[in-house]
Design an enzyme around this catalytic site. Structure first.
Site, PDB file in Angstrom:
ATOM      1  N   TYR A 107      47.939 -42.602  -7.984  1.00 18.09           N
ATOM      2  CA  TYR A 107      48.139 -42.683  -6.536  1.00 18.09           C
ATOM      3  C   TYR A 107      47.779 -41.329  -5.940  1.00 18.09           C
ATOM      4  CZ  TYR A 107      50.697 -43.527  -2.118  1.00 18.09           C
ATOM      5  OH  TYR A 107      51.053 -43.669  -0.801  1.00 18.09           O
ATOM      6  N   LYS A 159      44.931 -45.786  -6.632  1.00 20.02           N
ATOM      7  CA  LYS A 159      45.173 -46.083  -5.227  1.00 20.02           C
ATOM      8  C   LYS A 159      44.753 -44.835  -4.456  1.00 20.02           C
ATOM      9  CE  LYS A 159      48.739 -46.834  -1.757  1.00 20.02           C
ATOM     10  NZ  LYS A 159      50.161 -46.672  -1.404  1.00 20.02           N
TER      11      LYS A 159
END
Length: 303
Positions: free
Chosen positions: A134, A162
């Site tokens: 992330y 992400k």
């Protein structure tokens, strides 16, 4: 495992006294499964992990697993400043048989790329589960740069990222130079561009209360490969993206859930709930979005 589809970072419902409302939490999870999202993320910032005790975070993940079973993928976030804490969340995720973990950069610590990579690989060793990285430099103050990506991608568990930098150049870099790490949209108003560059998943907080509309965009772009339809849906969703961008993100997501009939309550401190006029404005944006997307997906709109 593959990350494909819509992944919802679930909200954490609260009672008026600020305690977790477990009954409504079940409703939130069931509503997402019913709407056919592809995965649920527990422990994200949308779930207000920063305002929870470690015990609450572990309990929320375990409870979610009990409710979800194997109906959709469960991803548990390990986000923490201390590597030891992140490792513990990863071990707990392994213990409840989560499908994957989300690995962030430790906020506030400002690690170098090498230090940050060691942080990620230490978490990886503790859990040995599929990993979605992330990258959110706006919150973490460091970016998962090429040096970092090269180091962490040596682990077979690192299968997706992400990307929440908002930088389209990063999307191009990841798509072209790191095809081994699946691209996942983490910047909502760029979802169409991410899908055009080969992303097959979207981690989107708005799917807490508009799951069908978010799934519709994914299906148009990834399943049907109909980017004309996708562009229409995205265009209809942009007013919501702009509304969520106003600095009260989690508050807006939680109020969206209230509008959808999920009594998730208010945010925890240090955040404060939306003002009355903010609520009214968001309600009208949601109503218009639902109307417009319904027209597009029913084939009524050809504009």
């Amino acid at each position: 495992m593959k990350f494909e589809g819509i992944y919802t970072p679930a909200v954490t419902p609260h009672k008026p006294d600020g305690e977790i409302d477990w009954a409504v939490y079940s409703e939130v999870l069931e509503s997402l499964i019913e709407a056919k999202v592809h995965g649920i993320i527990i422990g994200g910032s949308t779930g207000e992990y920063y305002a929870q005790t470690p015990e609450e975070r572990t309990e929320l993940a375990a409870y979610a697993k009990d409710v979800i079973g194997t109906r959709v993928q469960l991803i548990v976030s390990t986000g923490a400043i201390r590597t030891e804490d992140a490792v513990q969340y990863a071990k707990d995720a392994k213990a409840i048989k989560a499908d994957a973990i989300l690995v962030t950069s430790p906020p506030y610590a400002l690690p170098t790329s090498k230090e940050n990579a060691i942080h990620a690989l230490t978490i990886d060793r503790a859990a040995n589960l599929p990993i979605m990285l992330y990258n959110y430099p706006g919150r973490m103050c460091v970016s998962m740069d090429e040096d970092y990506l090269t180091r962490v991608s040596e682990s077979k568990n690192v299968i997706a990222i992400k990307e929440s930098s908002g930088d389209m150049g990063r999307v191009h870099l990841l798509a072209r130079q790191y095809p081994n790490i699946a691209l996942s949209c983490g910047w909502d108003d760029q979802a169409l561009e991410f899908f055009a560059w080969g992303a097959r998943s979207w981690v989107c907080a708005g799917s807490n209360f508009l799951p069908k509309e978010h799934v519709a965009l994914y299906e148009a772009c990834v399943i049907e490969k109909n980017f004309d339809k996708g562009r229409q849906i995205m265009s209809a969703m942009m007013p919501l993206m702009n509304a969520l961008d106003g600095g009260k993100f989690v508050q807006s997501i939680k109020y969206g859930c209230e509008v959808a009939g999920l009594k998730v309550g208010d945010v925890r401190l240090p955040l404060q709930p939306l003002e009355a006029e903010e609520k009214q404005s968001l309600e009208s944006v949601i109503a218009e979005l639902k109307r417009n997307v319904a027209n597009i997906t029913s084939g009524a709109s050809h504009g």
